[in-house]
Write an enzyme that holds these catalytic residues in place. Structure first.
Site, short mmCIF file in Angstrom:
data_model
loop_
_atom_site.label_atom_id
_atom_site.label_comp_id
_atom_site.label_asym_id
_atom_site.label_seq_id
_atom_site.Cartn_x
_atom_site.Cartn_y
_atom_site.Cartn_z
N SER A 60 31.45 100.26 -63.20
CA SER A 60 32.41 99.32 -62.62
C SER A 60 31.91 98.58 -61.37
O SER A 60 32.60 97.69 -60.88
CB SER A 60 33.73 100.02 -62.30
N LYS A 63 31.93 94.92 -61.89
CA LYS A 63 33.13 94.09 -61.75
C LYS A 63 33.00 93.03 -60.65
O LYS A 63 33.39 91.88 -60.84
CB LYS A 63 34.36 94.96 -61.46
N TYR A 171 44.58 100.01 -62.69
CA TYR A 171 43.16 99.80 -62.98
C TYR A 171 42.92 99.78 -64.47
O TYR A 171 43.41 100.65 -65.19
CB TYR A 171 42.37 100.93 -62.32
#
Length: 395
Positions: A60, A63, A171
């Site tokens: 992540s 991101k 999330y």
């Protein structure tokens, strides 16, 4: 630098005691790298020592880079933060909200009350969830035969939202859709777009969705933490020929590459002599974009993937355009209003614009938010701030 010895000792000791398999950590100001260290093994079952150029699945931490790509296209007027994203991504034109399961165990859905925007996607307020922190989503995927997102199959993204867009922080797979939006308006696949518009300009030669031959020689193995605290190597690799490039978590890279990205944020969009984002865009990305909403605790629904996640309990945490924002000073010394996030296999970064310092620490351990990995991160960060404070006193 006294703190360098302190960090070396901590990370070295944790690796030698097999509390963590191995680690690479880098800290930098906007101008220069002020700490770099590599300790332990790439794989606990092999002899290869960890090296500074070791390659990790950064998950992540992808991101923030996908969001930066999206913001480049906002600057160009090709994407808008406010317009319904369904005009760019028809799959998101009529989102369905999950309302539980009926008596037969079938999912109940209703149309969403408002459209999804790019801002919702970048701030995790669109309503999309990850199954690992949402038991209903675990059940939904099982019931409908929908693959998990790490399959990198397009079918994995065909899920309902869990709440009306804009009503709460949760999330989830939001940034994968940001990646799809980048592709839709740029006409390039996400790997090519990121390479051409972000990685090459910033000199990030070791980051990508596909593991190249040279990276494979330096690839760090994945480890699972047993209930007794021991570490065992486990097979893990993302699909190397994916249907879609996972903008929310698909990248492999090095600490040296990632720090170039975080330094670019510190330097208001500039890195390696190239201005990849406007200063006002970088400032915008670092602001709270969720208003009165707060980032919530993440409760594990898939034990092997993640522990419960509650960073800085008791502190309100906001969200920028794909960064967590702490609203108070942290125990380690991070300034209020700093930016940070992490990757599932215990990779972490922070960007403190007030103090002009950023750090990246990479490990490869599941589940996420592992206690020993968090201790290593906390000790590293504390050491960096101790060094900063000592340098300022000396000056």
């Amino acid at each position: 630098m006294q703190s360098k010895a302190q960090i070396d000792q901590l990370l070295g000791q944790k690796s030698e005691a097999k509390e963590i398999p191995g680690v690479v950590a880098v800290a930098a100001t906007g101008e220069e790298v002020v700490y770099q260290g590599a300790f332990g093994k790439r794989d606990v079952s092999k002899d290869d020592a960890m090296t500074a150029d070791s390659v990790f699945w950064i998950a992540s931490m992808t991101k923030a880079m996908t969001a930066a790509a999206g913001m480049q296209l906002v600057e160009q007027g090709k994407l808008s933060l406010e317009d319904p994203i369904g005009t760019v991504l028809p799959d998101l034109a009529a989102p369905q909200v999950f309302e539980g399961f009926d008596a037969k165990g079938e999912p109940k859905l209703r149309p969403a009350k408002n459209p999804i925007t790019l801002r919702h996607l970048m701030t995790h307020t669109a309503g999309f969830a990850y199954d690992m922190w949402n038991g209903d989503m675990v059940q939904y995927l099982e019931k409908t035969g929908t693959p998990g997102v790490t399959s990198c199959q397009n079918a994995a993204l065909r899920t309902p939202v869990m709440t009306d867009p804009g009503t709460r922080w949760e999330y989830g797979t939001n940034i994968d859709f940001v990646g799809k939006a980048v592709e839709a308006v740029s006409g390039k696949r996400l790997d090519a777009y990121l390479r051409d518009e972000l990685f090459t300009p910033l000199g990030m030669t070791d980051t990508g969705f596909r593991i190249g031959e040279s990276q494979r020689q330096r690839l760090v193995g994945m480890h699972a933490r047993g209930e007794d605290g021991s570490l065992a190597p486990i097979p893990f690799e993302l699909e190397q020929d994916p249907e879609f490039h996972m903008g929310g978590g698909g990248l492999y890279g090095t600490a040296a590459d990632y720090i170039k990205f975080t330094q670019m944020i510190l330097n208001k969009g500039r890195g390696n002599g190239n201005q990849v984002l406007k200063p006002e865009t970088v400032a915008l990305m670092g602001q709270n974009h969720i208003g009165d909403l707060n980032m919530t605790r993440l409760s594990s629904a898939v034990a092997f993937a993640t522990n419960d996640v509650d960073l800085y309990p008791g502190m309100d945490k906001k969200w920028g355009l794909s960064f967590m924002i702490n609203t108070a000073k942290t125990p380690e010394g991070r300034s209020p209003g700093s930016l940070a996030w992490a990757g599932l296999a215990n990779t972490y970064f922070w960007i403190d614009r007030s103090r002009d310092i950023t750090g990246v620490i990479l490990m490869q351990v599941l589940p996420f938010a592992d206690g020993k990995c968090l201790e290593a991160f906390s000790g590293f960060e504390s050491g960096v701030y101790a060094g900063l404070d000592a340098a300022q006193k000396a000056a």
